[in-house]
Motif scaffolding. Sequence first.
Motif, PDB file in Angstrom:
ATOM      1  N   TRP A  70       0.913  -1.558   0.364  1.00 59.38           N
ATOM      2  CA  TRP A  70       0.457  -0.153   0.091  1.00 59.38           C
ATOM      3  C   TRP A  70       0.907   1.206   0.078  1.00 59.38           C
ATOM      4  O   TRP A  70       0.638   2.393  -1.088  1.00 59.38           O
ATOM      5  CB  TRP A  70      -0.737  -0.568   0.736  1.00 59.38           C
ATOM      6  CG  TRP A  70      -2.112   0.898   1.267  1.00 59.38           C
ATOM      7  CD1 TRP A  70      -2.080   1.782   0.553  1.00 59.38           C
ATOM      8  CD2 TRP A  70      -2.697   1.380   2.386  1.00 59.38           C
ATOM      9  NE1 TRP A  70      -3.131   3.005   0.908  1.00 59.38           N
ATOM     10  CE2 TRP A  70      -3.757   1.795   2.161  1.00 59.38           C
ATOM     11  CE3 TRP A  70      -3.558  -0.019   3.433  1.00 59.38           C
ATOM     12  CZ2 TRP A  70      -4.879   2.576   2.794  1.00 59.38           C
ATOM     13  CZ3 TRP A  70      -4.331   0.311   3.697  1.00 59.38           C
ATOM     14  CH2 TRP A  70      -5.343   1.764   4.126  1.00 59.38           C
ATOM     15  N   VAL A 116       0.481   3.820  -2.973  1.00 62.77           N
ATOM     16  CA  VAL A 116       0.780   6.084  -2.552  1.00 62.77           C
ATOM     17  C   VAL A 116       1.705   5.986  -3.581  1.00 62.77           C
ATOM     18  O   VAL A 116       2.147   7.398  -4.071  1.00 62.77           O
ATOM     19  CB  VAL A 116       0.455   5.887  -1.336  1.00 62.77           C
ATOM     20  CG1 VAL A 116       0.374   7.600  -1.077  1.00 62.77           C
ATOM     21  CG2 VAL A 116      -0.519   5.007  -0.957  1.00 62.77           C
ATOM     22  N   GLU A 135      -7.367   0.827  -3.033  1.00 65.86           N
ATOM     23  CA  GLU A 135      -6.999   1.221  -1.187  1.00 65.86           C
ATOM     24  C   GLU A 135      -7.909   1.279  -0.142  1.00 65.86           C
ATOM     25  O   GLU A 135      -7.828   0.453   0.452  1.00 65.86           O
ATOM     26  CB  GLU A 135      -6.718   2.819  -0.644  1.00 65.86           C
ATOM     27  CG  GLU A 135      -5.298   3.362  -1.060  1.00 65.86           C
ATOM     28  CD  GLU A 135      -5.242   4.955  -0.919  1.00 65.86           C
ATOM     29  OE1 GLU A 135      -4.204   5.269  -0.657  1.00 65.86           O
ATOM     30  OE2 GLU A 135      -5.851   5.250  -1.954  1.00 65.86           O
ATOM     31  N   MET A 185      -8.581   8.166   4.655  1.00 67.64           N
ATOM     32  CA  MET A 185      -9.579   7.774   3.508  1.00 67.64           C
ATOM     33  C   MET A 185     -10.944   8.038   2.977  1.00 67.64           C
ATOM     34  O   MET A 185     -11.449   8.444   2.086  1.00 67.64           O
ATOM     35  CB  MET A 185      -9.544   6.563   2.982  1.00 67.64           C
ATOM     36  CG  MET A 185      -7.476   6.267   2.902  1.00 67.64           C
ATOM     37  SD  MET A 185      -7.689   4.271   3.010  1.00 67.64           S
ATOM     38  CE  MET A 185      -8.875   3.386   1.956  1.00 67.64           C
ATOM     39  N   LYS A 210      -0.994   9.732   5.425  1.00 71.79           N
ATOM     40  CA  LYS A 210      -1.404   8.100   4.973  1.00 71.79           C
ATOM     41  C   LYS A 210       0.339   7.939   4.720  1.00 71.79           C
ATOM     42  O   LYS A 210       0.445   6.593   5.646  1.00 71.79           O
ATOM     43  CB  LYS A 210      -2.058   8.437   3.244  1.00 71.79           C
ATOM     44  CG  LYS A 210      -2.573   7.279   3.477  1.00 71.79           C
ATOM     45  CD  LYS A 210      -3.120   6.721   2.081  1.00 71.79           C
ATOM     46  CE  LYS A 210      -4.207   7.734   1.811  1.00 71.79           C
ATOM     47  NZ  LYS A 210      -4.447   7.507   0.745  1.00 71.79           N
TER      48      LYS A 210
END
Length: 146
Positions: A17, A21, A58, A91, A131
Amino acid sequence: MIALITQPLAIAITFIWIGLVLGISFLEAWLKFRAPGVTTAIGLGIGRLVFGTLNKIEWLLALVLAVAAFVQQEPVLATGNVALFATVCLMIMQTVWLLPVLDKRALRVIDNQPVSSSNLHIIFIIAELAKIALLVTVGISLLTDL
């Protein structure tokens, strides 16, 4: 036995993840505009597609991590769980507010309509940086629990 499976899976998903990003938000997003023949309209069209898809991916990754946290029965206020919750809150903000507003702005530019200046991209970048920091916290928490 379940923890032996979920822990490595959660670690892999967390760092995948982070890579998604970093790769999309901080490489693809601005590099596409430097490619020959890519106009602003084409770049924005690509961006709408890529960021919409990333957002869906995500949510899937967040769901898998939440299930892994539940299966492992970590305390609710464990560092990794709090960081994951904060990531999900970011998110939600991106999904419900920021991405739709940026999408509408992109459509206006694609349709050659005037768009006033705004700080929305700066807010998006800050959210993406936060994030990443939160996901690194989740990853470190998972690694220290091994």
